[in-house]
Design an enzyme around this catalytic site. Structure first.
Site, PDB file in Angstrom:
ATOM      1  N   LYS A   1       3.192   2.415  14.737  1.00 15.15           N
ATOM      2  CA  LYS A   1       3.865   1.205  14.240  1.00 15.15           C
ATOM      3  C   LYS A   1       3.773   0.041  15.235  1.00 15.15           C
ATOM      4  O   LYS A   1       3.396   0.217  16.399  1.00 15.15           O
ATOM      5  CB  LYS A   1       5.330   1.551  13.933  1.00 15.15           C
ATOM      6  CG  LYS A   1       5.498   2.516  12.748  1.00 15.15           C
ATOM      7  CD  LYS A   1       6.975   2.724  12.421  1.00 15.15           C
ATOM      8  CE  LYS A   1       7.173   3.620  11.205  1.00 15.15           C
ATOM      9  NZ  LYS A   1       8.616   3.796  10.884  1.00 15.15           N
TER      10      LYS A   1
ATOM     11  N   TYR B   1       6.538   1.240   1.207  1.00 11.65           N
ATOM     12  CA  TYR B   1       7.912   1.710   1.381  1.00 11.65           C
ATOM     13  C   TYR B   1       8.748   1.541   0.110  1.00 11.65           C
ATOM     14  O   TYR B   1       9.988   1.456   0.190  1.00 11.65           O
ATOM     15  CB  TYR B   1       8.567   0.978   2.555  1.00 11.65           C
ATOM     16  CG  TYR B   1       8.198   1.566   3.915  1.00 11.65           C
ATOM     17  CD1 TYR B   1       8.547   2.874   4.250  1.00 11.65           C
ATOM     18  CD2 TYR B   1       7.504   0.815   4.864  1.00 11.65           C
ATOM     19  CE1 TYR B   1       8.228   3.411   5.493  1.00 11.65           C
ATOM     20  CE2 TYR B   1       7.180   1.352   6.105  1.00 11.65           C
ATOM     21  CZ  TYR B   1       7.541   2.646   6.408  1.00 11.65           C
ATOM     22  OH  TYR B   1       7.230   3.184   7.633  1.00 11.65           O
TER      23      TYR B   1
ATOM     24  N   ASN C   1      10.707   2.600  15.447  1.00  9.59           N
ATOM     25  CA  ASN C   1      10.659   4.002  15.874  1.00  9.59           C
ATOM     26  C   ASN C   1       9.249   4.563  16.033  1.00  9.59           C
ATOM     27  O   ASN C   1       9.023   5.765  15.933  1.00  9.59           O
ATOM     28  CB  ASN C   1      11.544   4.872  14.966  1.00  9.59           C
ATOM     29  CG  ASN C   1      11.073   4.903  13.531  1.00  9.59           C
ATOM     30  OD1 ASN C   1      10.058   4.297  13.191  1.00  9.59           O
ATOM     31  ND2 ASN C   1      11.780   5.627  12.682  1.00  9.59           N
TER      32      ASN C   1
ATOM     33  N   HIS D   1       5.085   6.666  11.881  1.00  7.45           N
ATOM     34  CA  HIS D   1       5.374   7.162  10.534  1.00  7.45           C
ATOM     35  C   HIS D   1       4.578   8.441  10.335  1.00  7.45           C
ATOM     36  O   HIS D   1       3.444   8.543  10.807  1.00  7.45           O
ATOM     37  CB  HIS D   1       4.943   6.149   9.463  1.00  7.45           C
ATOM     38  CG  HIS D   1       4.883   6.747   8.080  1.00  7.45           C
ATOM     39  ND1 HIS D   1       5.997   6.811   7.269  1.00  7.45           N
ATOM     40  CD2 HIS D   1       3.871   7.369   7.407  1.00  7.45           C
ATOM     41  CE1 HIS D   1       5.657   7.436   6.134  1.00  7.45           C
ATOM     42  NE2 HIS D   1       4.379   7.772   6.196  1.00  7.45           N
TER      43      HIS D   1
ATOM     44  N   GLU E   1      -0.290   8.542   0.442  1.00  5.65           N
ATOM     45  CA  GLU E   1      -0.405   7.623   1.581  1.00  5.65           C
ATOM     46  C   GLU E   1      -1.832   7.563   2.121  1.00  5.65           C
ATOM     47  O   GLU E   1      -2.302   6.493   2.509  1.00  5.65           O
ATOM     48  CB  GLU E   1       0.592   8.042   2.664  1.00  5.65           C
ATOM     49  CG  GLU E   1       2.039   7.819   2.221  1.00  5.65           C
ATOM     50  CD  GLU E   1       3.079   8.439   3.144  1.00  5.65           C
ATOM     51  OE1 GLU E   1       4.278   8.281   2.845  1.00  5.65           O
ATOM     52  OE2 GLU E   1       2.707   9.080   4.149  1.00  5.65           O
TER      53      GLU E   1
HETATM   54  P1  DAT Z   1      11.096   8.554   8.458  1.00  4.89           P
HETATM   55  O1  DAT Z   1      10.247   7.414   8.988  1.00  4.89           O
HETATM   56  O2  DAT Z   1      11.652   9.402   9.569  1.00  4.89           O
HETATM   57  O3  DAT Z   1      10.414   9.350   7.380  1.00  4.89           O
HETATM   58  P2  DAT Z   1      12.677   7.340   6.317  1.00  4.89           P
HETATM   59  O4  DAT Z   1      11.551   7.678   5.383  1.00  4.89           O
HETATM   60  O5  DAT Z   1      14.055   7.791   5.928  1.00  4.89           O
HETATM   61  O6  DAT Z   1      12.402   7.882   7.796  1.00  4.89           O
HETATM   62  O7  DAT Z   1      12.758   5.768   6.510  1.00  4.89           O
HETATM   63  C1  DAT Z   1      11.559   5.007   6.659  1.00  4.89           C
HETATM   64  C2  DAT Z   1      11.748   4.030   7.788  1.00  4.89           C
HETATM   65  O8  DAT Z   1      12.774   3.092   7.443  1.00  4.89           O
HETATM   66  C3  DAT Z   1      12.214   4.629   9.115  1.00  4.89           C
HETATM   67  O9  DAT Z   1      11.144   5.140   9.890  1.00  4.89           O
HETATM   68  C4  DAT Z   1      12.868   3.462   9.772  1.00  4.89           C
HETATM   69  C5  DAT Z   1      13.502   2.727   8.612  1.00  4.89           C
HETATM   70  N1  DAT Z   1      14.903   3.128   8.449  1.00  4.89           N
HETATM   71  C6  DAT Z   1      15.379   4.236   7.822  1.00  4.89           C
HETATM   72  N2  DAT Z   1      16.712   4.309   7.879  1.00  4.89           N
HETATM   73  C7  DAT Z   1      17.108   3.198   8.562  1.00  4.89           C
HETATM   74  C8  DAT Z   1      18.360   2.664   8.982  1.00  4.89           C
HETATM   75  N3  DAT Z   1      19.502   3.284   8.701  1.00  4.89           N
HETATM   76  N4  DAT Z   1      18.360   1.511   9.688  1.00  4.89           N
HETATM   77  C9  DAT Z   1      17.201   0.858   9.974  1.00  4.89           C
HETATM   78  N5  DAT Z   1      15.987   1.302   9.615  1.00  4.89           N
HETATM   79  C10 DAT Z   1      15.937   2.442   8.929  1.00  4.89           C
HETATM   80 MG    MG Z   2       9.839   8.806   5.444  1.00  3.28          MG
END
Ligand code: DAT
Ligand code: MG
Length: 140
Positions: free
Chosen positions: A9, A49, A112, A115, A126
């Site tokens: 990212k 997303y 973070n 992905h 994807e």
């Molecule tokens: P992951 O990337 O671990 O699969 P996810 O699919 O639940 O997590 O969410 C996609 C992305 O969205 C994640 O990498 C960062 C962002 N995100 C998720 N929950 C969040 C939150 N509570 N606050 C800010 N960003 C968030």
């Molecule tokens: Mg995810």
């Protein structure tokens, strides 16, 4: 053998962590079989997303993912989807296990660093979102 889709990212690319993150994959038995650097459009990030549309973090997530270049990769290996999620660590770096990419490199829940696909269905979707079949270079 299984394939998964990975993104390095904006926060990680901007801090020159492409090599260190890719090394984590390779030293854990995942091979890069496709890789390219791109800058996502807003439309692409929204579509990628789409499952999170309506959540309070959705719009800032799209803004962040389009803020700088990313590296998209296809990783191949035994149990690649689960293995990659393990190497990455959980979404919130403060809760990620020591030694995972997110524990070691991520800046925040949003920024973070990586992905990774969460299921065979999302991996297939994807990979096809970013790569043509002819761009994949499986090992023999
Ligand atoms: P992951 O990337 O671990 O699969 P996810 O699919 O639940 O997590 O969410 C996609 C992305 O969205 C994640 O990498 C960062 C962002 N995100 C998720 N929950 C969040 C939150 N509570 N606050 C800010 N960003 C968030
Ligand atoms: Mg995810």
């Amino acid at each position: 053998m299984q394939r998964t889709f990975s993104i390095i990212k904006p926060d990680a690319v901007s801090r020159n962590l492409i090599g260190q993150i890719t090394q984590r994959f390779e030293e854990n038995g995942l091979s890069v079989i496709a890789s390219k650097m791109i800058r996502l459009s807003t439309e692409q990030a929204e579509k990628f997303y789409a499952e999170h549309k309506g959540r309070d973090f959705y719009e800032p997530l799209v803004g962040y993912m389009t803020s700088a270049p990313i590296v998209v990769q296809v990783l191949e290996g035994e149990d690649a989807i689960a293995k990659n999620r393990q190497i990455m660590g959980v979404t919130d770096p403060a809760k990620a296990e020591a030694g995972t990419i997110r524990a070691d490199f991520a800046l925040s829940v949003r920024e973070n660093s990586v992905h990774g696909s969460d299921s065979p269905e999302s991996a297939a979707r994807e990979i096809a979102f970013f790569f043509d079949e002819k761009e994949l270079c499986p090992r023999n």
